[in-house]
Scaffold this motif. Structure first.
Motif, short mmCIF file in Angstrom:
data_model
loop_
_atom_site.label_atom_id
_atom_site.label_comp_id
_atom_site.label_asym_id
_atom_site.label_seq_id
_atom_site.Cartn_x
_atom_site.Cartn_y
_atom_site.Cartn_z
N HIS A 111 0.79 -1.23 0.00
CA HIS A 111 0.00 0.00 0.00
C HIS A 111 0.83 1.29 0.00
N GLY A 112 2.11 1.20 0.32
CA GLY A 112 2.92 2.41 0.41
C GLY A 112 2.91 2.98 1.81
N LEU A 113 3.83 3.88 2.06
CA LEU A 113 4.04 4.40 3.41
C LEU A 113 2.89 5.27 3.91
N GLY A 114 2.26 6.04 3.05
CA GLY A 114 1.22 6.98 3.49
C GLY A 114 -0.17 6.38 3.66
N ASP A 115 -0.34 5.13 3.34
CA ASP A 115 -1.66 4.50 3.42
C ASP A 115 -2.08 4.31 4.88
#
Length: 109
Positions: free
Chosen positions: A77-81
């Motif tokens: 999902h990536g770091l900011g999810d």
């Protein structure tokens, strides 16, 4: 002559009640946890023995499992999810419990 593979060379034994917790122990712990994480992601098949009290081993397993979930979530999902951030907070709580239970600093932060 037979070939040695990584599994024959890298059996993991972690003692959560070491006589001393110094830089050498922490460095070895970090390398062993890294191998366990690779095993959990299917990148190696390393046998492992974790020694300590029942609560120490449980807190280690929770921290390691939460480390894996956080890394998987980060990959997906990536770091900011929000899911990744929730998994990070669960990891932080598990790491705090591990450190409190064992007196050992978690090798990844």
């Amino acid at each position: 002559m037979s070939e040695l593979n990584e599994n024959e060379l890298a059996s993991i034994e972690i003692n959560l009640n070491p006589e001393t917790i110094d830089e050498s122990y922490l460095s070895a712990l970090g390398a062993q946890v890294e191998l366990l994480l690779k095993h959990m992601f299917g990148l190696s098949m390393t046998p492992a023995k974790i020694r300590g009290t029942k609560s120490q081993v449980s807190s280690f397993a929770r921290a390691l499992g939460n480390e894996r979930r956080y890394l998987s979530s980060f990959e997906r999902h990536g770091l900011g999810d929000p899911k990744t951030m929730a998994d990070r907070h669960k990891l932080e709580r598990a790491v705090m419990a591990f450190e409190r239970e064992t007196g050992i600093k978690w090798p990844f932060k």
